[in-house]
Design an enzyme around this catalytic site. Structure first.
Site, PDB file in Angstrom:
ATOM      1  N   GLY A 269      25.261  96.554  49.766  1.00  0.00           N
ATOM      2  CA  GLY A 269      24.602  96.733  51.205  1.00  0.00           C
ATOM      3  C   GLY A 269      24.072  95.272  51.752  1.00  0.00           C
ATOM      4  O   GLY A 269      23.721  94.298  50.812  1.00  0.00           O
TER       5      GLY A 269
ATOM      6  N   CYS B 194      25.968  95.549  43.092  1.00  0.00           N
ATOM      7  CA  CYS B 194      25.203  94.696  44.045  1.00  0.00           C
ATOM      8  C   CYS B 194      23.920  95.112  44.404  1.00  0.00           C
ATOM      9  O   CYS B 194      22.886  95.413  43.657  1.00  0.00           O
ATOM     10  CB  CYS B 194      26.073  94.213  44.916  1.00  0.00           C
ATOM     11  SG  CYS B 194      25.551  92.634  45.693  1.00  0.00           S
ATOM     12  N   TYR B 195      23.689  95.495  45.770  1.00  0.00           N
ATOM     13  CA  TYR B 195      22.464  95.898  46.299  1.00  0.00           C
ATOM     14  C   TYR B 195      22.164  97.348  45.360  1.00  0.00           C
ATOM     15  O   TYR B 195      20.801  97.496  45.118  1.00  0.00           O
ATOM     16  CB  TYR B 195      22.758  96.507  47.634  1.00  0.00           C
ATOM     17  CG  TYR B 195      21.440  96.942  48.308  1.00  0.00           C
ATOM     18  CD1 TYR B 195      20.443  96.345  48.778  1.00  0.00           C
ATOM     19  CD2 TYR B 195      21.280  98.538  48.451  1.00  0.00           C
ATOM     20  CE1 TYR B 195      19.406  96.914  49.572  1.00  0.00           C
ATOM     21  CE2 TYR B 195      20.393  98.944  49.016  1.00  0.00           C
ATOM     22  CZ  TYR B 195      19.063  98.176  49.435  1.00  0.00           C
ATOM     23  OH  TYR B 195      18.253  98.992  50.186  1.00  0.00           O
TER      24      TYR B 195
ATOM     25  N   HIS C 231      31.167  92.458  42.374  1.00  0.00           N
ATOM     26  CA  HIS C 231      31.802  93.832  43.235  1.00  0.00           C
ATOM     27  C   HIS C 231      32.916  93.826  42.155  1.00  0.00           C
ATOM     28  O   HIS C 231      34.091  93.201  42.496  1.00  0.00           O
ATOM     29  CB  HIS C 231      31.992  93.165  44.571  1.00  0.00           C
ATOM     30  CG  HIS C 231      30.981  93.321  45.435  1.00  0.00           C
ATOM     31  ND1 HIS C 231      30.491  94.331  46.054  1.00  0.00           N
ATOM     32  CD2 HIS C 231      30.054  92.332  45.742  1.00  0.00           C
ATOM     33  CE1 HIS C 231      29.452  94.149  46.971  1.00  0.00           C
ATOM     34  NE2 HIS C 231      29.044  92.853  46.581  1.00  0.00           N
TER      35      HIS C 231
ATOM     36  N   GLU D  38      35.105  96.245  42.731  1.00  0.00           N
ATOM     37  CA  GLU D  38      35.944  97.046  43.595  1.00  0.00           C
ATOM     38  C   GLU D  38      36.881  95.975  44.163  1.00  0.00           C
ATOM     39  O   GLU D  38      38.089  96.299  44.467  1.00  0.00           O
ATOM     40  CB  GLU D  38      35.349  97.969  44.622  1.00  0.00           C
ATOM     41  CG  GLU D  38      34.679  97.109  45.458  1.00  0.00           C
ATOM     42  CD  GLU D  38      33.180  96.689  45.261  1.00  0.00           C
ATOM     43  OE1 GLU D  38      33.077  96.675  44.117  1.00  0.00           O
ATOM     44  OE2 GLU D  38      32.624  96.409  46.144  1.00  0.00           O
TER      45      GLU D  38
ATOM     46  N   SER E 274      55.640 107.190  66.088  1.00  0.00           N
ATOM     47  CA  SER E 274      56.457 105.880  66.578  1.00  0.00           C
ATOM     48  C   SER E 274      57.491 105.595  65.658  1.00  0.00           C
ATOM     49  O   SER E 274      58.248 104.841  65.764  1.00  0.00           O
ATOM     50  CB  SER E 274      55.339 104.983  66.316  1.00  0.00           C
ATOM     51  OG  SER E 274      55.071 104.733  65.041  1.00  0.00           O
TER      52      SER E 274
ATOM     53  N   ASP F  40      52.487 105.223  59.332  1.00  0.00           N
ATOM     54  CA  ASP F  40      51.386 106.019  59.317  1.00  0.00           C
ATOM     55  C   ASP F  40      51.329 107.265  60.216  1.00  0.00           C
ATOM     56  O   ASP F  40      50.918 108.192  59.960  1.00  0.00           O
ATOM     57  CB  ASP F  40      50.123 104.974  60.100  1.00  0.00           C
ATOM     58  CG  ASP F  40      49.991 103.773  59.131  1.00  0.00           C
ATOM     59  OD1 ASP F  40      50.234 103.767  58.020  1.00  0.00           O
ATOM     60  OD2 ASP F  40      49.389 102.957  59.752  1.00  0.00           O
ATOM     61  N   SER F  41      51.952 107.081  61.472  1.00  0.00           N
ATOM     62  CA  SER F  41      52.173 108.230  62.371  1.00  0.00           C
ATOM     63  C   SER F  41      53.105 109.190  61.613  1.00  0.00           C
ATOM     64  O   SER F  41      53.080 110.300  61.834  1.00  0.00           O
ATOM     65  CB  SER F  41      52.781 107.631  63.738  1.00  0.00           C
ATOM     66  OG  SER F  41      53.955 107.182  63.604  1.00  0.00           O
ATOM     67  N   SER F  42      54.229 108.913  60.847  1.00  0.00           N
ATOM     68  CA  SER F  42      55.002 109.611  60.213  1.00  0.00           C
ATOM     69  C   SER F  42      54.341 110.402  59.059  1.00  0.00           C
ATOM     70  O   SER F  42      54.470 111.717  58.877  1.00  0.00           O
ATOM     71  CB  SER F  42      56.133 109.037  59.569  1.00  0.00           C
ATOM     72  OG  SER F  42      56.765 108.205  60.713  1.00  0.00           O
TER      73      SER F  42
ATOM     74  N   LYS G 172      46.725 101.723  52.678  1.00  0.00           N
ATOM     75  CA  LYS G 172      48.185 101.731  53.108  1.00  0.00           C
ATOM     76  C   LYS G 172      48.782 102.288  52.030  1.00  0.00           C
ATOM     77  O   LYS G 172      49.860 103.297  51.992  1.00  0.00           O
ATOM     78  CB  LYS G 172      48.621 100.412  53.608  1.00  0.00           C
ATOM     79  CG  LYS G 172      49.919 100.405  54.256  1.00  0.00           C
ATOM     80  CD  LYS G 172      50.059 100.772  55.364  1.00  0.00           C
ATOM     81  CE  LYS G 172      51.399 100.399  56.289  1.00  0.00           C
ATOM     82  NZ  LYS G 172      51.117 100.728  57.616  1.00  0.00           N
TER      83      LYS G 172
END
Ligand code: XMP
Length: 513
Positions: A55, A82-83, A172, A174, A226, A230-232, A369
C-alpha cells in the site's frame, strides 16, 4: 463444493489483484477483501491464510489503513507484503520509520539473500533478484521474529515467526521481476497454511455461473460480441449460466479476418442463446468509401457500429443487463478504483448510453488475460478463439492504407490468412504476440511470367511484446518469411512485392494507422 480459502486483505497497493492471481495460479481459492473487513466476517470465511498487501501509506501515520489487532489472535497464518510486512512489525512490537538515507530506501531489482531454512524459502535458491518498492524501513523487528532474507542495503528483507505462522517480506513476490516470487507464495500456501490445491479454473467457472444466475434471475441479458477473446469468453460464460435469456449481437462490419465471422458464429451454436449476426459489410463500406484518413476511419466505424447495434437492441426491446468483457488490465488502464468505470471495448465508444438496460455485468473483471483464456477452454470454446491475438476494433480498415474497397479488403484478408497459416505451420505463434499483414497504398513494377506487373506492396508486421505499450519486431526465420512471400505473390492477385516491417514501438506503433 467448498474450497480452502485465502483472504488477500487489500491495503491499497497497486499489485493486489496480481497477488490474488498468483494464489489462484497455485491452485488455491482466494478473495480480495478491503482492509476494513470485520474480524467476524474474516472468521466466517474460515481462511487457511491471510495475505496483507502492499500500500502507498506509512504504517506509523495515524491516518493510514490499519489491521484490527485481533487478526493476529485468530491463529491463522499471515503473510505481509511490503506495507503488509511493515504492518505486522508495527503491530507486534517492532518499529517502522521513514528511511532517512537512500541506502535503506529501495526501489527496483535488488540482489537478495535468503535463509532457506525458513519455510517461505524452502527449496529455493539462496540468492536471487527481488523487486523492491519501499521508502519506509523496519528499524526494529518485533520480538520472536527471525530475519530470513537480506539485501546489500537492508538486513531485514524478510521476517518470520514460524511458531505463530507470521511472515513478512519487504519486496513484491507477486511481480514478474522477482525471481521465484510465485514459488515463495506457493511455499506460504502449502508449507505454512497447509493448502491442498483444491481449486481450479473449472471451479471458478462454476462459481461465476452460479453468481450470474443469482443476479440475473429471469431477466434478459444483452451482449455485444466482437469475436475477440474477452467478449467471447464472457458470452460463453453467460450462455452457460442463463442460456436463452441471453442475446448476443455480433456486428460483422466486413473488415474481419478470413472466415472470422463464421468461426465466431459456429463457436456459439452449441448454446441455446439468441445469436444475432448482422452482416453489415455493405453499409460500412459505403460509409468508408473514399476515406483515407486513419482517425476518420476509426470514427466512422465506431459510429456506424453503435448505429447498427442500437437498431438491433431496439428490436430486442428493454433488457435488464448488459454484459461487458472487461478484464482486469482494462480496469487498471481505465484508472478505476472501486467504482465501476466502464471501458468501452472495441471502439464502441459510449455504447451503454444507447441501450436501455438496468445494470452492467462484467464477469471477467478480476481476471488476467491468460486466466480468461483458461476459462474459455473450460467453457469449451475452440482453441482458435481462445488463443486469438488482439485484433483492433476497426479491423482491417486500419490495415488498408489509403481508401478502402471490397477488393482491397479481400486481398488483404487472403494475404493475412496465408501469413497466419505459415506461422502456425512453423509453430511460431508462441514467439509472436501480434502478427498481421498490411496492404500499403504503394504500387511498384514487377515481372510475372513474361509480363510486366504494376501491383501493390504488402507489408508483414509481427511484434513481440508483453504489454503492447512497447514492442520489438519479431525475428522471424528467413525461411518462414520466404514461404509466406512466395505464397502471397502466387495466391493473391495484384500483390507483387512483400516487405517486412523491422521497426520497434516506439518509434513506430504496432498498427500502421
Ligand atoms: P498501436 O498501433 O497503438 O496498437 O501500437 C497497440 C494495440 O492496440 C490495438 N489497437 C486498437 N484496438 N481499436 C482497438 O480496439 C483501435 O482503434 C486500435 N488501434 C490499435 C493494436 O492492434 C495493438 O494490439
Amino acid at each position: 463444493m467448498s474450497h480452502q480459502t485465502v483472504i488477500v486483505l487489500d491495503f491499497g497497493g497497486q499489485y493486489n489483484q496480481l497477488i490474488a492471481r498468483r494464489v489462484r495460479e497455485c491452485g488455491v481459492y482466494c478473495e480480495v477483501k478491503p482492509y476494513t473487513t470485520s474480524i467476524e466476517a474474516i472468521r466466517a470465511m474460515n481462511p487457511i491464510g491471510i495475505i496483507f498487501t502492499g500500500g502507498p501509506n506509512s504504517v506509523y501515520d495515524p491516518a493510514s489503513p490499519q489491521a484490527d489487532p485481533e487478526i493476529f489472535r485468530l491463529g491463522i497464518p499471515i503473510l505481509g507484503i511490503c506495507y503488509g510486512c511493515q504492518l505486522i512489525a508495527h503491530n507486534l512490537g517492532g518499529r517502522v520509520v521513514a528511511a532517512t538515507d537512500d541506502s535503506a530506501r529501495e526501489y527496483g531489482k535488488t540482489e537478495t539473500y535468503f535463509d532457506t531454512n525458513c519455510k517461505l524459502f524452502k527449496g529455493l535458491p539462496e540468492q536471487g533478484i527481488t523487486w523492491m518498492s519501499h521508502g519506509d524501513y523496519m528499524e526494529k523487528v518485533p520480538d520472536g521474529f527471525a530475519l530470513t532474507a537480506r539485501s546489500d542495503a537492508c538486513p531485514n528483507v524478510a521476517i518470520c515467526d514460524e511458531t505463530r505462522g507470521f511472515y513478512g517480506v519487504q519486496y513484491h513476490p507477486e511481480v514478474n521481476h522477482t525471481q521465484h516470487g510465485t514459488d515463495m507464495i506457493r511455499n506460504f500456501l502449502y508449507e505454512v497454511c497447509g493448502a491442498k490445491g483444491d481449486w481450479t479454473m473449472g471451479d471458478y467457472k462454476e462459481t461465476a455461473i452460479r453468481a450470474i444466475r443469482e443476479k440475473v434471475g429471469g431477466g434478459r441479458v444483452l451482449l455485444a460480441l466482437s469475436g475477440g477473446v474477452d467478449s467471447s469468453v464472457a458470452a460463453a460464460l453467460v450462455a452457460e449460466a442463463v442460456g436463452s435469456q441471453l442475446t448476443c449481437v455480433f456486428v460483422d462490419h466486413g473488415l474481419m479476418r478470413l472466415d472470422e465471422g463464421d468461426e465466431v458464429e459456429a463457436a456459439f451454436s452449441k448454446w441455446d442463446i439468441h445469436f444475432v449476426r448482422v452482416n453489415a459489410e455493405d453499409q460500412f463500406l459505403i460509409k468508408l468509401a473514399g476515406v483515407s484518413e486513419p482517425e476518420r476511419k476509426r470514427k466512422i466505424i465506431g459510429e456506424e457500429f453503435i448505429r447498427v447495434f442500437e437498431a438491433e437492441a431496439k428490436k430486442i426491446g428493454a433488457v435488464d443487463y448488459l454484459v461487458q468483457g472487461t478484464i482486469y488490465p482494462d480496469v487498471i488502464e481505465s484508472g478505476a478504483g472501486d467504482a465501476a468505470v466502464i471501458k468501452s471495448h472495441h471502439n464502441v465508444g459510449g455504447l451503454p448510453d444507447y441501450v436501455d438496460f438496468k445494470e452492467i455485468i462484467e464477469p471477467l473483471r478480476m481476471l488476467f488475460k491468460d486466466e480468461v483464456r483458461q476459462l474459455g477452454r473450460e467453457l469449451g470454446l475452440p482453441e482458435y478463439l481462445v488463443m486469438r491475438q488482439p485484433f483492433p476494433g476497426p479491423g482491417l480498415a486500419i490495415r488498408i492504407i489509403g481508401d478502402i474497397t471490397k477488393e482491397k479488403a479481400d486481398m488483404l484478408r487472403l494475404a493475412d490468412f496465408i501469413f497466419r497459416d505459415e506461422v502456425a505451420k512453423a509453430h511460431l505463434e508462441g514467439t509472436m504476440n501480434q502478427y498481421f499483414a498490411v496492404l500499403t497504398n504503394m504500387r511498384s513494377v514487377g515481372v510475372m511470367g513474361d509480363g510486366r506487373t504494376y501491383d501493390y506492396t504488402l507489408a508483414l508486421r509481427s511484434v513481440t511484446t508483453s504489454d503492447f505499450m512497447t514492442a520489438d519486431w519479431t525475428r522471424i526465420p528467413y525461411d518462414v518469411l520466404d514461404r509466406v512471400s512466395v505464397r502471397i505473390v502466387n495466391e493473391v492477385p495484384h500483390i507483387n512485392r512483400i516487405v517486412y516491417d523491422i521497426t520497434s514501438k516506439p518509434p513506430a506503433t504496432i498498427e500502421w494507422e
